[in-house]
Design an enzyme around this catalytic site. Sequence first.
Site, PDB file in Angstrom:
ATOM      1  N   GLU A  81       5.616 -14.067  -6.381  1.00  0.00           N
ATOM      2  CA  GLU A  81       4.856 -13.566  -5.141  1.00  0.00           C
ATOM      3  C   GLU A  81       5.022 -14.450  -4.199  1.00  0.00           C
ATOM      4  O   GLU A  81       5.166 -14.078  -2.787  1.00  0.00           O
ATOM      5  CB  GLU A  81       3.827 -13.314  -5.768  1.00  0.00           C
ATOM      6  CG  GLU A  81       3.383 -11.828  -6.559  1.00  0.00           C
ATOM      7  CD  GLU A  81       3.602 -10.430  -6.077  1.00  0.00           C
ATOM      8  OE1 GLU A  81       3.941 -10.654  -4.616  1.00  0.00           O
ATOM      9  OE2 GLU A  81       3.876  -9.637  -6.456  1.00  0.00           O
ATOM     10  N   ASP A 122       0.121  -8.425   2.558  1.00  0.00           N
ATOM     11  CA  ASP A 122      -0.117  -9.302   1.280  1.00  0.00           C
ATOM     12  C   ASP A 122      -0.468 -10.628   1.701  1.00  0.00           C
ATOM     13  O   ASP A 122       0.099 -11.122   2.410  1.00  0.00           O
ATOM     14  CB  ASP A 122       0.959  -9.148   0.398  1.00  0.00           C
ATOM     15  CG  ASP A 122       1.531  -7.834  -0.118  1.00  0.00           C
ATOM     16  OD1 ASP A 122       0.734  -6.716  -0.187  1.00  0.00           O
ATOM     17  OD2 ASP A 122       2.714  -7.548  -0.226  1.00  0.00           O
TER      18      ASP A 122
END
Length: 148
Positions: free
Chosen positions: A53, A71
């Site tokens: 991520e 995000d």
Amino acid sequence: MKVLILLGLVLLSVMVQGKVFERCELARTLKRLGLDGYRGISLANWMCLAKWESDYNTRATNYNPGDQSTDYGIFQINSHYWCNNGRTPGAVNACHISCNALLQDDITEAVACAKRVVRDPQGIRAWVAWKAHCQNRDVSQYIQGCGV
């Protein structure tokens, strides 16, 4: 004067970059913050998730033009569902925090929010990167040699 300006720019770039954890340092931190085995999810799976991520970077951000969300942080927690950035239309803010809190070098709040995410029915499958890179794979390499 030029030296002061240059020094200021260097310091600013360091502040903007944020903390990029070393692999074993992050493994020890996540273990200390109670993620190892949380909801049946191994520390190695959390480490795999963080690697894919954010590459262990606390200041990582990624804008999603489709729903105008972003995000944030080491776990790339989304502003549409989990945090408030003041810009995402229809945001839920299920973690009840500012998205900026997810960008801190101290990842305590990011871990608390990640725990909230996995309490939902999707669990860790809420993260696309985990499904693509970690699910049904040997993830032991992410904690190998860390003594955790």
